[in-house]
Scaffold this motif. Structure first.
Motif, PDB file in Angstrom:
ATOM      1  N   SER A   1      -3.335   1.617  -4.453  1.00  0.00           N
ATOM      2  CA  SER A   1      -3.355   2.807  -3.722  1.00  0.00           C
ATOM      3  C   SER A   1      -4.428   4.003  -3.971  1.00  0.00           C
ATOM      4  O   SER A   1      -4.652   3.352  -5.539  1.00  0.00           O
TER       5      SER A   1
ATOM      6  N   HIS B   1      -0.191   3.802   1.313  1.00  0.00           N
ATOM      7  CA  HIS B   1      -0.168   5.114   2.157  1.00  0.00           C
ATOM      8  C   HIS B   1      -0.132   4.311   2.997  1.00  0.00           C
ATOM      9  O   HIS B   1      -1.351   3.790   3.694  1.00  0.00           O
TER      10      HIS B   1
ATOM     11  N   ASP C   1       1.191  -1.513   0.346  1.00  0.00           N
ATOM     12  CA  ASP C   1       0.200  -0.117  -0.121  1.00  0.00           C
ATOM     13  C   ASP C   1       0.783   1.510   0.123  1.00  0.00           C
ATOM     14  O   ASP C   1       1.531   1.428   0.631  1.00  0.00           O
TER      15      ASP C   1
END
Length: 136
Positions: A82, A56, A54
């Motif tokens: 994302s 973030h 991922d």
């Protein structure tokens, strides 16, 4: 036959479990990490054939994790995920040698095809692991 090891790294525990539930029945050895620092520790102690990251995450973003993996000569394919991509982020991912960038939500088909393609390109492995058993 080699059993491919897949490291799924996301701060969303439910998503990690869901993704693991997609790949485990397909014959993958699935490892889960809640953030980039945990992912780096796992890669340092386990044989990993592909990483899903991922972008973030708290503490260490997926992109920074990818950069550190590459600095440590980790050459296995890494796929970044994302919900929020822009051209600058895509360019940073390219420069960090991401195999692919996928937008969340990602379909099961798109994800499994991308993983299969990455393993095929990196290792020459079959295009699908469907039906493979982990106890063989």
């Amino acid at each position: 036959m080699v059993i491919p090891s897949l490291l799924i790294t996301d701060d969303d525990a439910a998503l990690r479990e869901t993704l693991g539930g997609i790949f485990q029945p397909r014959g993958f050895r699935v490892l889960l990490a809640g953030d980039g620092e945990e992912a780096l520790r796992i890669v340092g102690s386990e044989e990993i054939h592909l990483v899903l990251l991922d972008i973030h995450m708290p503490r260490l973003s997926g992109l920074e994790t990818l950069r550190r993996l590459r600095e440590n000569q980790f050459r296995s394919p890494c796929i970044l995920l994302s919900a929020r991509w822009d051209d600058a982020l895509r360019e940073q991912a390219r420069l960090a040698e991401a195999f692919s960038v996928l937008s969340k939500p990602v379909s099961r088909m798109q994800l499994t095809m991308t993983v299969d393609h990455a393993l095929q390109r990196a290792y020459g492995w079959p295009a699908t692991w469907e039906g493979q058993r982990t106890d063989e």
